[in-house]
Design a protein around this motif. Structure first.
Motif, mmCIF file in Angstrom:
data_model
loop_
_atom_site.group_PDB
_atom_site.id
_atom_site.type_symbol
_atom_site.label_atom_id
_atom_site.label_comp_id
_atom_site.label_asym_id
_atom_site.label_seq_id
_atom_site.Cartn_x
_atom_site.Cartn_y
_atom_site.Cartn_z
ATOM 1 N N GLN A 99 11.919 -8.544 14.226
ATOM 2 C CA GLN A 99 13.146 -9.055 13.619
ATOM 3 C C GLN A 99 14.118 -7.939 13.251
ATOM 4 O O GLN A 99 15.334 -8.136 13.295
ATOM 5 C CB GLN A 99 12.803 -9.882 12.372
ATOM 6 N N ARG A 100 13.576 -6.771 12.909
ATOM 7 C CA ARG A 100 14.462 -5.647 12.587
ATOM 8 C C ARG A 100 15.357 -5.288 13.768
ATOM 9 O O ARG A 100 16.446 -4.762 13.594
ATOM 10 C CB ARG A 100 13.653 -4.417 12.169
ATOM 11 N N GLU A 129 14.490 -17.109 10.142
ATOM 12 C CA GLU A 129 14.254 -16.674 8.766
ATOM 13 C C GLU A 129 13.628 -15.282 8.791
ATOM 14 O O GLU A 129 12.623 -15.035 9.448
ATOM 15 C CB GLU A 129 13.338 -17.647 8.023
ATOM 16 N N ILE A 130 14.240 -14.361 8.062
ATOM 17 C CA ILE A 130 13.877 -12.945 8.126
ATOM 18 C C ILE A 130 12.849 -12.596 7.055
ATOM 19 O O ILE A 130 13.027 -12.904 5.876
ATOM 20 C CB ILE A 130 15.132 -12.055 7.941
ATOM 21 N N GLY A 131 11.761 -11.960 7.488
ATOM 22 C CA GLY A 131 10.814 -11.362 6.544
ATOM 23 C C GLY A 131 9.751 -12.270 5.983
ATOM 24 O O GLY A 131 8.642 -11.831 5.693
ATOM 25 N N TYR A 132 10.066 -13.547 5.829
ATOM 26 C CA TYR A 132 9.163 -14.477 5.169
ATOM 27 C C TYR A 132 9.153 -15.813 5.886
ATOM 28 O O TYR A 132 10.107 -16.173 6.578
ATOM 29 C CB TYR A 132 9.573 -14.702 3.701
ATOM 30 N N ASP A 133 8.086 -16.558 5.695
ATOM 31 C CA ASP A 133 8.029 -17.968 6.075
ATOM 32 C C ASP A 133 7.960 -18.765 4.788
ATOM 33 O O ASP A 133 7.154 -18.469 3.913
ATOM 34 C CB ASP A 133 6.788 -18.251 6.937
ATOM 35 N N SER A 134 8.807 -19.759 4.671
ATOM 36 C CA SER A 134 8.821 -20.534 3.418
ATOM 37 C C SER A 134 8.606 -22.013 3.688
ATOM 38 O O SER A 134 9.163 -22.875 3.012
ATOM 39 C CB SER A 134 10.150 -20.309 2.680
ATOM 40 N N ALA A 135 7.802 -22.331 4.680
ATOM 41 C CA ALA A 135 7.513 -23.733 4.997
ATOM 42 C C ALA A 135 6.690 -24.365 3.886
ATOM 43 O O ALA A 135 5.802 -23.736 3.312
ATOM 44 C CB ALA A 135 6.777 -23.819 6.328
ATOM 45 N N SER A 166 31.543 -1.671 -7.405
ATOM 46 C CA SER A 166 31.138 -0.462 -8.123
ATOM 47 C C SER A 166 29.725 -0.049 -7.737
ATOM 48 O O SER A 166 28.926 -0.847 -7.233
ATOM 49 C CB SER A 166 31.190 -0.687 -9.637
ATOM 50 N N SER A 167 29.403 1.197 -8.007
ATOM 51 C CA SER A 167 28.048 1.704 -7.810
ATOM 52 C C SER A 167 27.089 0.877 -8.651
ATOM 53 O O SER A 167 27.374 0.570 -9.803
ATOM 54 C CB SER A 167 28.013 3.160 -8.263
ATOM 55 N N GLY A 168 25.973 0.471 -8.041
ATOM 56 C CA GLY A 168 24.988 -0.324 -8.773
ATOM 57 C C GLY A 168 25.231 -1.816 -8.746
ATOM 58 O O GLY A 168 24.497 -2.575 -9.392
ATOM 59 N N SER A 169 26.217 -2.259 -7.968
ATOM 60 C CA SER A 169 26.530 -3.696 -7.941
ATOM 61 C C SER A 169 25.643 -4.478 -6.974
ATOM 62 O O SER A 169 25.682 -5.706 -6.960
ATOM 63 C CB SER A 169 28.005 -3.918 -7.574
ATOM 64 N N GLY A 170 24.835 -3.762 -6.173
ATOM 65 C CA GLY A 170 23.892 -4.442 -5.286
ATOM 66 C C GLY A 170 24.272 -4.414 -3.816
ATOM 67 O O GLY A 170 23.589 -5.023 -2.990
ATOM 68 N N LYS A 171 25.312 -3.687 -3.464
ATOM 69 C CA LYS A 171 25.821 -3.691 -2.079
ATOM 70 C C LYS A 171 24.776 -3.163 -1.090
ATOM 71 O O LYS A 171 24.420 -3.848 -0.130
ATOM 72 C CB LYS A 171 27.098 -2.830 -1.969
ATOM 73 N N THR A 172 24.301 -1.950 -1.329
ATOM 74 C CA THR A 172 23.330 -1.344 -0.414
ATOM 75 C C THR A 172 22.011 -2.104 -0.432
ATOM 76 O O THR A 172 21.374 -2.294 0.606
ATOM 77 C CB THR A 172 23.107 0.133 -0.787
ATOM 78 N N THR A 173 21.600 -2.564 -1.593
ATOM 79 C CA THR A 173 20.352 -3.323 -1.689
ATOM 80 C C THR A 173 20.410 -4.563 -0.809
ATOM 81 O O THR A 173 19.435 -4.900 -0.127
ATOM 82 C CB THR A 173 20.071 -3.714 -3.153
ATOM 83 N N MET A 174 21.556 -5.255 -0.798
ATOM 84 C CA MET A 174 21.682 -6.445 0.047
ATOM 85 C C MET A 174 21.523 -6.081 1.520
ATOM 86 O O MET A 174 20.802 -6.748 2.266
ATOM 87 C CB MET A 174 23.017 -7.150 -0.180
ATOM 88 N N LEU A 175 22.150 -4.989 1.953
ATOM 89 C CA LEU A 175 22.020 -4.556 3.337
ATOM 90 C C LEU A 175 20.566 -4.246 3.675
ATOM 91 O O LEU A 175 20.066 -4.627 4.740
ATOM 92 C CB LEU A 175 22.876 -3.298 3.569
ATOM 93 N N ARG A 176 19.887 -3.559 2.768
ATOM 94 C CA ARG A 176 18.492 -3.168 3.021
ATOM 95 C C ARG A 176 17.557 -4.379 3.033
ATOM 96 O O ARG A 176 16.527 -4.363 3.710
ATOM 97 C CB ARG A 176 18.041 -2.132 1.986
ATOM 98 N N CYS A 177 17.904 -5.433 2.313
ATOM 99 C CA CYS A 177 17.118 -6.675 2.387
ATOM 100 C C CYS A 177 17.333 -7.373 3.732
ATOM 101 O O CYS A 177 16.395 -7.956 4.292
ATOM 102 C CB CYS A 177 17.501 -7.622 1.248
ATOM 103 N N MET A 236 15.089 -5.829 6.112
ATOM 104 C CA MET A 236 13.728 -5.720 5.578
ATOM 105 C C MET A 236 13.280 -4.287 5.309
ATOM 106 O O MET A 236 12.094 -3.980 5.368
ATOM 107 C CB MET A 236 12.728 -6.434 6.491
ATOM 108 N N LEU A 237 14.223 -3.412 5.009
ATOM 109 C CA LEU A 237 13.850 -2.122 4.438
ATOM 110 C C LEU A 237 13.439 -2.306 2.983
ATOM 111 O O LEU A 237 12.796 -1.446 2.396
ATOM 112 C CB LEU A 237 15.017 -1.139 4.534
ATOM 113 N N GLU A 238 13.840 -3.431 2.402
ATOM 114 C CA GLU A 238 13.422 -3.814 1.048
ATOM 115 C C GLU A 238 12.866 -5.232 1.092
ATOM 116 O O GLU A 238 13.440 -6.112 1.751
ATOM 117 C CB GLU A 238 14.611 -3.795 0.074
ATOM 118 N N ASP A 239 11.764 -5.473 0.401
ATOM 119 C CA ASP A 239 11.308 -6.838 0.169
ATOM 120 C C ASP A 239 12.236 -7.494 -0.847
ATOM 121 O O ASP A 239 12.921 -6.806 -1.604
ATOM 122 C CB ASP A 239 9.882 -6.837 -0.393
ATOM 123 N N PHE A 240 12.248 -8.800 -0.875
ATOM 124 C CA PHE A 240 13.005 -9.505 -1.917
ATOM 125 C C PHE A 240 12.157 -10.637 -2.468
ATOM 126 O O PHE A 240 11.255 -11.143 -1.796
ATOM 127 C CB PHE A 240 14.362 -9.995 -1.398
#
Length: 256
Positions: free
Chosen positions: A89-90, A68-74, A39-50, A53-57
């Motif tokens: 990376q994009r 690892e995309i966008g961040y280093d978590s060492a 459904s609309s608002g379920s997070g589908k597009t947001t996941m793609l944009r993450c 890296m069109l969206e931070d998470f």
């Protein structure tokens, strides 16, 4: 199909106090075609944009081809990568959007060539050859020197797809690419995507075209309220949904 291409682990995304993605876990193999429905608002597009890296998470990890995309978590500390590294990376992903986002003052070939000359540093002659190859692949070789205003919506979307694929991404992301099109133009774009699937391209598609998802996908992912509610073989999911929510969603969709 060999190896894991995309790995998402415990992905969280918030807009202010609203949590849109609530711990998504998801893997995808090279050469897979996966449709994301819900459904609309379920997070589908947001996941793609993450993913590109069109969206931070705010939590979790995304890896493409082991990176690892966008961040280093060492060491348990999470730091955003430098912009130049994120830009690099994009390039692992190509993305086609609901809106075509073509430059109106550039021809079809010019739109496809732009990234090839500016980012890939190709000569104009080399970029033109690549642009013609991909515009031919999406059925638009006769329109290479037409401007967006001279093209139908379906043709513009096919130029946008050619532009993304010409950059040679490891993974193609499609975000409701038919939703802005008139009904009679939808099929021409879906046929292009089916052809790319047949070629073995790795593709992740957010779509409301249920019949297309059923016929083209190796796997379907149903998102519900920021989580993956169910995933699996489209035939199993569409004919024998395991959750009440998916059954309800399919009942209200155009799939029949």
């Amino acid at each position: 199909m060999t190896g894991t291409l995309l790995e998402i682990s415990d992905l969280h995304k918030r807009y202010g106090n609203v949590e849109v993605l609530k711990g998504v876990d998801f893997t995808m193999n090279q050469g897979e075609v996966i449709s994301i429905i819900g459904s609309s608002g379920s997070g589908k597009t947001t996941m793609l944009r993450c993913i590109n890296m069109l969206e931070d998470f705010q939590g979790g990890t995304i890896r493409i081809d082991g990176q690892e995309i966008g961040y280093d978590s060492a060491g348990g500390v999470r730091r955003r990568k430098k912009e130049k590294d994120i830009a690099r990376q994009r390039a692992l992903t190509g993305m086609a959007f609901q809106q075509f986002n073509l430059f109106p003052h550039m021809t079809a070939a010019g739109n496809v060539m732009l990234g090839l000359t500016k980012v890939r540093r190709m000569s104009r002659d080399e970029a033109r050859a690549v642009a013609e190859k991909w515009l031919d692949r999406v059925g638009l070789l006769s329109r290479v020197d037409h401007y967006p205003g001279q093209l139908s919506g379906g043709q513009q979307q096919r130029v946008a797809i050619a532009r993304a694929i010409a950059m040679n991404p490891k993974l193609m992301l499609f975000d409701e690419v038919t939703s802005a099109l008139d009904p009679e133009l939808v099929n021409e774009v879906l046929q292009v995507i089916k052809g790319l699937a047949a070629d073995g391209m790795s593709m992740l598609l957010v779509t409301h075209e249920m019949r297309f998802a059923y016929e083209t996908s190796a796997r379907v992912v149903f998102m519900n309220q920021g989580r993956i509610g169910e995933q699996g073989n489209p035939r199993e999911m569409f004919h024998r949904p395991q959750t009440e929510r998916l059954a309800e969603f399919l009942k209200n969709s155009t799939f029949n």
